[in-house]
Scaffold this active site. Structure first.
Site, short mmCIF file in Angstrom:
data_model
loop_
_atom_site.label_atom_id
_atom_site.label_comp_id
_atom_site.label_asym_id
_atom_site.label_seq_id
_atom_site.Cartn_x
_atom_site.Cartn_y
_atom_site.Cartn_z
N GLU A 186 38.88 46.58 37.62
CA GLU A 186 38.17 45.35 37.28
C GLU A 186 39.20 44.27 36.95
O GLU A 186 40.28 44.57 36.45
CB GLU A 186 37.29 45.63 36.06
CG GLU A 186 36.55 44.43 35.49
CD GLU A 186 35.84 44.75 34.18
OE1 GLU A 186 34.86 44.08 33.87
OE2 GLU A 186 36.29 45.69 33.46
N LYS B 154 28.57 42.86 38.54
CA LYS B 154 28.40 43.68 37.34
C LYS B 154 27.09 43.36 36.63
O LYS B 154 26.81 42.21 36.30
CB LYS B 154 29.58 43.42 36.40
CG LYS B 154 29.60 44.27 35.14
CD LYS B 154 30.84 43.92 34.33
CE LYS B 154 30.97 44.77 33.07
NZ LYS B 154 32.19 44.40 32.30
N CYS C 113 33.03 48.91 34.85
CA CYS C 113 33.36 49.05 33.42
C CYS C 113 32.18 49.41 32.52
O CYS C 113 31.76 50.57 32.48
CB CYS C 113 34.06 47.79 32.95
SG CYS C 113 35.10 48.05 31.47
#
Length: 266
Positions: free
Chosen positions: A40, A106, A142
């Site tokens: 990321e 995300k 993440c």
């Protein structure tokens, strides 16, 4: 399937980050990897405001990733950003050698441990299933790893490997959480988890000065569908090749049918 884990430490210098990407892609291609996975925020670290820098460099970054994929004949998964109004999307860009791409924005934003990702980042709203070398991949970033239903949905859609690109925040117990969560997501989705994080900034001579921004702890890891660790890197930048035996995915579905047995929609 052969995957390269490219654990790097990105900075606020996009040109420097692009050179890191190119170097690691070239090495991964030399070792016949099907896919190289970067963390990321490989385009631009979290240590500073994102919208203005993203607007200035997003085209340059995307072109560099796509050009590298085509030049070296390898698929590349890397974390970047793209303008979304006054904020940005935190993206996983998967670039293919034929010039095509898949993009995951995300979904779960890191508003925790004193950091407010949502101040600068807009959430995505859909899962993205991709394929590399005949293998189906679930794309995640993440903080997503804390939400098991996401991985169950990917598995039900046919994903055999879950990619988790991260810039994991340092702190008490955070390494233990990273290990526990990545292992759990493999077990509760009957899938491989390939989790690639930013290297610890201190290992490259950068002092984050106790910034609340998540800048990385290293510890990139690969977990098989039975929860067994195949590899865990240290804190420093590294490039590691891993072979995945995809027959284990079907074996896990048969021996440990957690999704078939699940109640309450999980």
């Amino acid at each position: 399937m052969r995957i390269a884990l490219a654990q790097i430490s990105s900075t606020r210098d996009v040109a420097q980050n692009i050179e890191l990407l190119r170097e690691n892609v070239a090495t991964a291609a030399q070792h016949d990897a099907d896919l190289v996975v970067f963390p990321e925020a490989s385009m631009l670290s979290f240590e500073g405001p994102l919208p203005d820098e993203t607007a200035a460099h997003q085209g340059e970054w995307e072109k560099a990733v796509k050009d590298a994929a085509q030049q070296h004949g390898i698929a590349i998964a890397a974390g970047g950003f793209k303008t979304a109004g006054e904020r940005v999307y935190n993206q996983l860009l998967l670039a293919y050698p034929d010039g095509s791409e898949k993009i995951y924005n995300k979904m779960h934003l890191f508003d925790a441990y004193g950091f407010e990702e949502s101040e600068n980042v807009a959430p995505g709203d859909e899962l993205v299933l991709a394929e590399v070398a005949g293998t189906k991949l679930g794309l995640t970033v993440c903080y997503d790893v804390r939400f098991p239903k996401l991985y169950a949905e990917y598995s039900r859609a046919g994903a055999q490997v879950m990619l988790v690109i991260a810039s994991w925040g340092e702190g008490s117990g955070k390494v233990d959480q990273w290990r526990a969560l990545t292992t759990a997501r493999a077990l509760d989705s009957n899938s491989y988890v390939v989790a690639v994080g930013q290297a610890h900034p201190l290992t490259v001579g950068s002092d984050p000065d106790e910034s609340p921004a998540p800048l990385g702890i290293g510890r990139s890891r690969v977990i098989d569908p039975f929860g067994r660790e195949l590899v865990e890197l240290g804190e420093s930048p590294d490039l590691r090749l891993v072979e995945l035996d995809l027959e284990l995915v079907e074996e896990a579905h048969q021996k440990l049918p957690v999704l078939e047995n699940a109640k309450l929609g999980y």
